[in-house]
Motif scaffolding. Structure first.
Motif, PDB file in Angstrom:
ATOM      1  N   MET A  93       0.777  -1.210  -0.099  1.00 52.66           N
ATOM      2  CA  MET A  93      -0.033  -0.111   0.123  1.00 52.66           C
ATOM      3  C   MET A  93       0.885   1.149   0.189  1.00 52.66           C
ATOM      4  SD  MET A  93      -3.191   1.102   0.060  1.00 52.66           S
ATOM      5  CE  MET A  93      -4.153   2.644   0.627  1.00 52.66           C
ATOM      6  N   ASN A  94       0.630   2.011  -0.958  1.00 50.14           N
ATOM      7  CA  ASN A  94       1.680   3.094  -1.285  1.00 50.14           C
ATOM      8  C   ASN A  94       0.649   4.571  -0.853  1.00 50.14           C
ATOM      9  OD1 ASN A  94       3.924   1.669  -1.646  1.00 50.14           O
ATOM     10  ND2 ASN A  94       3.513   1.725  -3.841  1.00 50.14           N
ATOM     11  N   ILE A  95       0.982   5.337   0.152  1.00 49.26           N
ATOM     12  CA  ILE A  95       0.168   6.535   0.063  1.00 49.26           C
ATOM     13  C   ILE A  95       0.973   7.655  -0.340  1.00 49.26           C
ATOM     14  CG2 ILE A  95      -1.254   7.586   1.726  1.00 49.26           C
ATOM     15  CD1 ILE A  95      -1.561   5.321   3.617  1.00 49.26           C
ATOM     16  N   ALA A  96       0.460   8.485  -1.068  1.00 53.05           N
ATOM     17  CA  ALA A  96       1.123   9.528  -1.522  1.00 53.05           C
ATOM     18  C   ALA A  96       0.534  10.776  -0.727  1.00 53.05           C
ATOM     19  CB  ALA A  96       1.239   9.923  -3.079  1.00 53.05           C
ATOM     20  N   VAL A  97       1.481  11.736  -0.216  1.00 50.01           N
ATOM     21  CA  VAL A  97       1.352  12.935   0.582  1.00 50.01           C
ATOM     22  C   VAL A  97       1.509  14.018  -0.207  1.00 50.01           C
ATOM     23  CG1 VAL A  97       1.246  14.287   2.659  1.00 50.01           C
ATOM     24  CG2 VAL A  97       1.281  11.732   2.650  1.00 50.01           C
ATOM     25  N   LEU A  98       0.859  14.895  -0.730  1.00 51.41           N
ATOM     26  CA  LEU A  98       0.825  15.887  -1.615  1.00 51.41           C
ATOM     27  C   LEU A  98       0.349  17.110  -1.457  1.00 51.41           C
ATOM     28  CD1 LEU A  98      -0.526  15.514  -5.230  1.00 51.41           C
ATOM     29  CD2 LEU A  98      -0.897  13.715  -3.359  1.00 51.41           C
ATOM     30  N   SER A  99       0.877  18.350  -1.883  1.00 50.49           N
ATOM     31  CA  SER A  99       0.311  19.610  -1.855  1.00 50.49           C
ATOM     32  C   SER A  99       0.416  20.258  -3.366  1.00 50.49           C
ATOM     33  CB  SER A  99       0.946  20.282  -0.688  1.00 50.49           C
ATOM     34  OG  SER A  99       2.434  20.629  -1.132  1.00 50.49           O
ATOM     35  N   GLY A 100      -0.672  21.227  -3.548  1.00 54.15           N
ATOM     36  CA  GLY A 100      -0.600  22.023  -4.640  1.00 54.15           C
ATOM     37  C   GLY A 100       0.555  23.001  -4.606  1.00 54.15           C
ATOM     38  N   LYS A 101       0.970  23.522  -3.527  1.00 57.09           N
ATOM     39  CA  LYS A 101       2.094  24.390  -3.260  1.00 57.09           C
ATOM     40  C   LYS A 101       2.885  24.017  -2.158  1.00 57.09           C
ATOM     41  CE  LYS A 101       0.535  28.524  -1.255  1.00 57.09           C
ATOM     42  NZ  LYS A 101       1.206  28.012   0.097  1.00 57.09           N
ATOM     43  N   GLY A 102       3.884  24.711  -2.094  1.00 58.29           N
ATOM     44  CA  GLY A 102       4.969  24.785  -0.929  1.00 58.29           C
ATOM     45  C   GLY A 102       4.411  25.263   0.279  1.00 58.29           C
ATOM     46  N   GLY A 103       4.978  24.965   1.302  1.00 58.68           N
ATOM     47  CA  GLY A 103       4.850  25.478   2.589  1.00 58.68           C
ATOM     48  C   GLY A 103       3.478  25.467   3.509  1.00 58.68           C
ATOM     49  N   THR A 104       2.438  24.288   2.999  1.00 57.69           N
ATOM     50  CA  THR A 104       1.409  23.825   3.681  1.00 57.69           C
ATOM     51  C   THR A 104       1.390  22.912   4.798  1.00 57.69           C
ATOM     52  OG1 THR A 104       0.987  22.083   2.083  1.00 57.69           O
ATOM     53  CG2 THR A 104       0.366  23.958   1.231  1.00 57.69           C
ATOM     54  N   GLY A 105       2.868  22.401   5.155  1.00 56.47           N
ATOM     55  CA  GLY A 105       2.812  21.530   5.800  1.00 56.47           C
ATOM     56  C   GLY A 105       2.878  19.737   5.307  1.00 56.47           C
ATOM     57  N   LYS A 106       3.026  19.839   4.317  1.00 57.19           N
ATOM     58  CA  LYS A 106       3.336  18.275   3.676  1.00 57.19           C
ATOM     59  C   LYS A 106       4.167  17.566   4.306  1.00 57.19           C
ATOM     60  CE  LYS A 106       5.408  18.185  -0.192  1.00 57.19           C
ATOM     61  NZ  LYS A 106       6.586  17.616   0.334  1.00 57.19           N
ATOM     62  N   THR A 107       5.255  17.910   4.576  1.00 59.72           N
ATOM     63  CA  THR A 107       6.425  17.055   5.398  1.00 59.72           C
ATOM     64  C   THR A 107       6.083  16.865   6.783  1.00 59.72           C
ATOM     65  OG1 THR A 107       8.087  17.690   3.884  1.00 59.72           O
ATOM     66  CG2 THR A 107       8.737  17.020   5.944  1.00 59.72           C
ATOM     67  N   THR A 108       5.493  17.979   7.367  1.00 61.23           N
ATOM     68  CA  THR A 108       5.070  17.823   8.717  1.00 61.23           C
ATOM     69  C   THR A 108       4.128  16.679   9.001  1.00 61.23           C
ATOM     70  OG1 THR A 108       5.558  20.216   9.447  1.00 61.23           O
ATOM     71  CG2 THR A 108       4.066  18.982  10.691  1.00 61.23           C
ATOM     72  N   VAL A 109       3.127  16.615   7.999  1.00 66.58           N
ATOM     73  CA  VAL A 109       2.084  15.812   7.905  1.00 66.58           C
ATOM     74  C   VAL A 109       2.675  14.278   7.829  1.00 66.58           C
ATOM     75  CG1 VAL A 109       0.025  14.838   7.106  1.00 66.58           C
ATOM     76  CG2 VAL A 109       0.353  17.126   7.472  1.00 66.58           C
ATOM     77  N   SER A 110       3.622  14.455   6.715  1.00 65.82           N
ATOM     78  CA  SER A 110       4.127  13.109   5.995  1.00 65.82           C
ATOM     79  C   SER A 110       4.906  12.541   7.255  1.00 65.82           C
ATOM     80  CB  SER A 110       5.001  13.399   5.081  1.00 65.82           C
ATOM     81  OG  SER A 110       4.305  13.824   4.059  1.00 65.82           O
TER      82      SER A 110
END
Length: 276
Positions: A1-18
């Protein structure tokens, strides 16, 4: 199971959530943001494997080359250019397609390899961590991303995508079974979220949205989710405490209050995404 975490723009907290979600799900963490791979700053894994990523590039034999220009005409990426009676090679524009070697009648073109980045793998808190690192000044991240994702384990893998909706993200989504879109309640956040939503719909994979820096109001992101009937997986409050922990490179999951947020989010993901 591969879950991609993405964001339309930088600075939204994608890596924090990931990073925190990887701990909550006990999933392998894969950092595909190869130009800014910041996840290791928080997870701090012990790296035990380092692998070089190389790409091919043409080598012109000056003794055989007649400067006819056939190779330059065949190159769709402008990696080769003929100027008067000379040929110029721009290595970093080369995609290694092999067209120049095929059209050369004088066997003057061969291929060599050069390093453009590396893959690092290690462990942190009983989860496997890996990341790609693109060398400074290299323009093409896709070969590093493909190398990183080529042999993913059959376990749960949480893929921290590059920001935006560029070809880097597209090549990452090819490996995803589900997606989590991280956004913020702002006009810019909504604008770029819509592009990210259209992108995951193209791949026909299940997805949901996480609002970071939530203002606890019926904001534009929540209204958009209701109108479009998109699953809102959860929210993370706009908080000074989070900013302080983040600035120190600390994991939010170590704090009991924030741990409960990501535990609830992980449970919601298990319930609504196609889990196996």
């Amino acid at each position: 199971m591969n879950i991609a975490v993405l964001s339309g723009k930088g600075g939204t907290g994608k890596t924090t959530v990931s990073t925190n979600l990887a701990l909550a799900l006990k999933a392998n963490y894969v950092d595909c943001d190869v130009e800014e791979p910041n996840g290791f700053l928080f997870l701090k894994p012990k790296v035990d494997v380092v692998k070089s990523v190389k790409v091919e590039y043409p080598i012109i034999d000056a003794c055989k080359c007649t400067a006819c220009g056939a190779c330059a005409n065949a190159c769709q990426f402008n990696a080769l250019a003929k100027v008067k009676d000379d040929l110029f090679l721009f290595q970093k524009l080369c995609h290694g397609c092999g067209a120049c070697e095929i059209v050369c009648k004088y066997n003057a073109v061969t291929y060599g390899k050069r390093e453009i980045g590396k893959i690092e793998k290690g462990t942190s808190r009983d989860i496997k961590c890996s990341r790609g690192i693109l060398n400074i000044s290299e323009p093409m991240a896709v070969p590093v991303i493909k190398e990183l994702l080529e042999n993913l384990s059959g376990e749960v893998n949480l893929i921290d995508c590059p920001p935006g909706t560029s070809c880097n993200v597209i090549n990452t989504l090819k490996y995803a079974d589900a997606a989590v879109l991280v956004t913020e309640p702002s006009e810019f956040g909504l604008h770029d979220l819509k592009m990210a939503v259209e992108l995951v719909k193209m791949y026909n994979i299940p997805f949901g949205i996480v609002i970071n820096k939530d203002d606890k109001k019926d904001n534009i992101i929540k209204k958009y989710c209701k109108e479009q009937k998109i699953m809102l997986l959860g929210t993370i409050d706009y908080s000074k405490d989070i900013a302080i922990l983040y600035s120190k490179g600390q994991i939010l999951y170590d704090d009991l209050h924030h741990k409960s947020i990501f535990d609830k989010l992980s449970q919601k993901i298990r319930e609504v995404l196609a889990w196996n």
